[in-house]
Design an enzyme around this catalytic site. Sequence first.
Site, PDB file in Angstrom:
ATOM      1  N   PRO A  95       0.781  -1.234   0.000  1.00  0.00           N
ATOM      2  CA  PRO A  95       0.000   0.000   0.000  1.00  0.00           C
ATOM      3  C   PRO A  95       0.812   1.283   0.000  1.00  0.00           C
ATOM      4  O   PRO A  95       1.109   1.830   1.030  1.00  0.00           O
ATOM      5  CB  PRO A  95      -0.825  -0.091   1.299  1.00  0.00           C
ATOM      6  N   GLU A  96       1.143   1.763  -1.167  1.00  0.00           N
ATOM      7  CA  GLU A  96       1.586   3.148  -1.303  1.00  0.00           C
ATOM      8  C   GLU A  96       0.576   3.776  -2.243  1.00  0.00           C
ATOM      9  O   GLU A  96      -0.385   3.119  -2.650  1.00  0.00           O
ATOM     10  CB  GLU A  96       3.020   3.197  -1.835  1.00  0.00           C
ATOM     11  N   LYS A 128      -2.346   8.392   0.065  1.00  0.00           N
ATOM     12  CA  LYS A 128      -2.423   7.083   0.705  1.00  0.00           C
ATOM     13  C   LYS A 128      -3.731   6.864   1.448  1.00  0.00           C
ATOM     14  O   LYS A 128      -3.765   6.186   2.474  1.00  0.00           O
ATOM     15  CB  LYS A 128      -1.220   6.889   1.642  1.00  0.00           C
ATOM     16  N   ASN A 186       7.894   3.727   0.998  1.00  0.00           N
ATOM     17  CA  ASN A 186       9.285   3.292   1.069  1.00  0.00           C
ATOM     18  C   ASN A 186       9.851   2.812  -0.263  1.00  0.00           C
ATOM     19  O   ASN A 186      11.005   3.062  -0.566  1.00  0.00           O
ATOM     20  CB  ASN A 186       9.446   2.207   2.129  1.00  0.00           C
TER      21      ASN A 186
END
Length: 448
Positions: A2-3, A54, A184
């Site tokens: 999940p980005e 997000k 990330n």
Amino acid sequence: MPEGPELHLASLYVNKMCEGLVFSGSVEKSDVNKNPEVPFCCDAYCIKAQSRGKEVILTLTPIKNDDDGKRKVAKRQSQQPMDVVFRFGMSGFFRFTSVDDLPKHAHLRFYTNENPCRVLSFEDTRRFGSWHPNGTWQKDRGPCVMFEYESFRENVLSNLSDKTFDKPICEVLLNQKYFNGIGNYLRAEILFRLQIPPFVKARTVLEGLVLQDEEKKKVKKEITVVESTDKTGKKGVKAETPDLLSLCHTVPLEVVQLGENGYAPAKGKYSVLQAWMQCYCVDGMNSLGDHNGRTIWFNGDPGPMVPKGAKSRKIMWKRQKDDHDYTDSKKAKKTCTDSTAKAKPAKKKDNIKVKKENATSKTQNASKRQKKTTKKVNVAPADENKKPKTRGKRSPKVLPKTGTNTIKSQRVEEVNKTKRNSVTCRKSATKAKPQRKRSGTQGGRSSK
DNA sequence: CGTCCACGTCTAC
DNA sequence: TAGACCTGGACGG
């Protein structure tokens, strides 16, 4: 994963799967989950999704039925649409399945009014995800890097005096107040494209863009004039050499372009996204823990602001247990670990090193490197080193091999099911799946 | 078996 | 700037 892109793909997925469907009854929450109940209940409603950075919002909209509208007033039916805001944490996503295939960690569930009804569920293994009934886009999160690009850019460039920009660029990129949607892996991929060392002060990297933008504005008219007059084959416009902020926009969009392959947990899954990665978890790249304990992947120099004692991390790149069939991809993965990592980097310039260094020498090196670094930064948008990709041994794809796959996975499902009842849902085990009919509220779906 | 690691926030010293 | 919040896969002994 999940980005930003995954959240957006999730919203597309929901809209695709739920289009034209009628949902019914109340929204069901697993007992273990600490998020609030969703106080929405309606005989007939539809579900639509949208994303921003997000976050995802599901809008539950009651379907009006003029005929019996009055008759049903008695029931506690939701009359108004409700927005539910979702954040995915580390493991959240949506899935649409039959009731029988309800996933193990389905913590919020929306049921259709079909006969064997189906379920849209929010699945979240680690439960770091959250939802907020009647919520709104979280205040303090900036504009979406993908779909509000102009204001995103403006928001960054007009706030460079914020002390947050004193930090290393790699850490600022995770600040959702300015980079809503970057996570990330994206920060690694973005910095990699410009070969910007991760531990350079953010402001240093971004300052230049302010002037750049102003120049653009001035020149803009000229350009448009030129473009309209001389129509040299191309569509013009796009020519701009990418800078850090434009990549914060385009790189996530690349992932969206990959499509639901990156999202749909069903098939080849990560393989597509993984093949797309040029830096994150790529063999031969360097990695270090940042000041927040997050691993940053990069190529070459780390830059001057490396945390003291930062250590390189190992990869433990999951290979989405498709069990079977990956015969050699398994080997490939192992390669990825590290022992061999040493062997391969032959290709890169030759300035690497860093990887297994120890903290002490590192700081020293850092200062030494600084010149190099800054130089690099200035040169950065060169667009010449654009293709350093060592690229070599990405995993060989893992093609599904459909036949075996399906069979096997089905079997797995069975196992999970039995397990599910006893483990995950514990308390909820009783109502675990099929007869999920909340006695009190209303008879709803199955009855009719 | 135990340790480390994971695509992210949160809030408490 | 640490933990806390969680589950589970990979790896080491």
